[in-house]
Write a protein that holds these residues in place. Structure first.
Motif, short mmCIF file in Angstrom:
data_model
loop_
_atom_site.label_atom_id
_atom_site.label_comp_id
_atom_site.label_asym_id
_atom_site.label_seq_id
_atom_site.Cartn_x
_atom_site.Cartn_y
_atom_site.Cartn_z
N GLY A 162 18.50 18.62 -13.88
CA GLY A 162 19.07 18.77 -15.22
C GLY A 162 18.07 19.46 -16.12
O GLY A 162 16.94 19.75 -15.71
N TRP A 180 20.56 8.18 -18.53
CA TRP A 180 19.22 7.93 -19.02
C TRP A 180 18.26 7.94 -17.84
O TRP A 180 18.55 7.33 -16.81
CB TRP A 180 19.13 6.58 -19.73
CG TRP A 180 19.68 6.60 -21.12
CD1 TRP A 180 20.91 6.17 -21.53
CD2 TRP A 180 19.02 7.08 -22.28
NE1 TRP A 180 21.06 6.36 -22.88
CE2 TRP A 180 19.91 6.92 -23.37
CE3 TRP A 180 17.76 7.65 -22.52
CZ2 TRP A 180 19.58 7.29 -24.67
CZ3 TRP A 180 17.43 8.03 -23.81
CH2 TRP A 180 18.33 7.85 -24.87
N MET A 193 17.75 11.25 -22.26
CA MET A 193 19.10 11.46 -21.74
C MET A 193 19.19 12.87 -21.17
O MET A 193 18.75 13.84 -21.79
CB MET A 193 20.13 11.30 -22.87
CG MET A 193 21.56 11.63 -22.48
SD MET A 193 22.35 10.34 -21.50
CE MET A 193 22.72 9.12 -22.78
N VAL A 194 19.75 13.00 -19.97
CA VAL A 194 19.87 14.31 -19.35
C VAL A 194 21.17 14.39 -18.55
O VAL A 194 21.61 13.38 -17.97
CB VAL A 194 18.65 14.60 -18.43
CG1 VAL A 194 18.54 13.57 -17.33
CG2 VAL A 194 18.73 15.99 -17.84
N LYS A 195 21.79 15.56 -18.54
CA LYS A 195 23.00 15.75 -17.73
C LYS A 195 22.60 16.33 -16.38
O LYS A 195 21.88 17.33 -16.32
CB LYS A 195 23.97 16.70 -18.43
CG LYS A 195 25.29 16.87 -17.67
CD LYS A 195 26.32 17.62 -18.49
CE LYS A 195 27.67 17.64 -17.79
NZ LYS A 195 28.72 18.25 -18.62
N LYS A 216 27.20 13.97 -14.66
CA LYS A 216 27.15 12.87 -15.63
C LYS A 216 25.90 12.95 -16.51
O LYS A 216 24.88 13.49 -16.11
CB LYS A 216 27.16 11.52 -14.90
CG LYS A 216 28.42 11.24 -14.10
CD LYS A 216 28.34 9.88 -13.43
CE LYS A 216 29.60 9.57 -12.64
NZ LYS A 216 29.51 8.24 -11.97
N ASP A 217 26.02 12.39 -17.72
CA ASP A 217 24.87 12.21 -18.61
C ASP A 217 24.27 10.84 -18.32
O ASP A 217 24.98 9.83 -18.43
CB ASP A 217 25.29 12.30 -20.08
CG ASP A 217 25.76 13.69 -20.46
OD1 ASP A 217 24.96 14.63 -20.33
OD2 ASP A 217 26.92 13.83 -20.90
#
Length: 200
Positions: A153, A175, A138-140, A172-173
């Motif tokens: 990110g 996947w 998960m990354v923003k 946004k966060d």
């Protein structure tokens, strides 16, 4: 567990002031008895090593916070000793107790050739996730990249992630799926793409 129980470890002042050591020990990866530099010597050690900044109170405060956290960790015993901030005394104490030295100082590690020494940065590097191709994380998406559709990110450890097709997810966060990585002079760089595609 990485190490057998009841081994003896030495933590110098700057390792305590680093702050990461307390977080590491909270995971239970290292258990045993820890010999810490006497708090009465911290101020002088910090001033001697950090003459440029003048104010070293923040280092002493971080060391105090680390000790407070370490003392609360189950399976860890703590004892303070004088002499651990002096290299010659540290060597003598380490040999006497057959202790492993945990330090943030690469020069100290090089000088202690006949003693077991763990460099904190090397330990953290070894524990970093591999992020192999196919891994999901998960990354923003914080900003756009060099090309119009790239998103940028960062994940734990300050690792930069370049997301192909990630520009439209700005703020946004999401996947992402790792498609490759590159080790550079400033750290690891991860290349990825969104796991899911928005339906137009």
């Amino acid at each position: 567990m990485l190490f057998r129980r009841e081994r003896i470890f030495i933590l110098d002042f700057f390792t305590l002031a680093d702050g990461r050591i307390a977080n590491l020990l909270q995971f239970g990866l290292i258990n045993g008895k820890f010999l810490l530099a006497d708090p009465s010597t911290w101020q002088g050690k910090a001033e001697a090593e950090d003459k440029a900044s003048g104010d070293v109170s923040h280092l002493v405060k971080r060391a105090e916070d680390s000790v407070s956290k370490i003392k609360k960790i189950k399976g860890i015993k703590v004892k303070t000793l004088k002499g651990l901030n002096d290299p010659k005394s540290l060597v003598a104490i380490a040999k006497q107790h057959k202790a492993t030295v945990l330090t943030t100082d690469p020069e100290l590690k090089q000088s202690l050739t006949n003693l077991p020494v763990i460099l904190l940065n090397e330990l953290y590097e070894a524990l970093k996730p591999a992020y192999l191709p196919g891994s999901e994380v998960m990354v923003k998406v914080l900003k756009k990249g060099k090309t119009a559709d790239e998103g940028i990110g960062y994940i734990e450890g300050g690792i930069k992630v370049v997301i192909n097709g990630g520009a439209k997810y700005l703020g946004k966060d999401i996947w992402v799926v790792v498609i490759g990585s590159l080790d550079t002079s400033v750290g690891r760089l991860i290349f990825a793409q969104p796991k899911y595609t928005e339906i137009q």
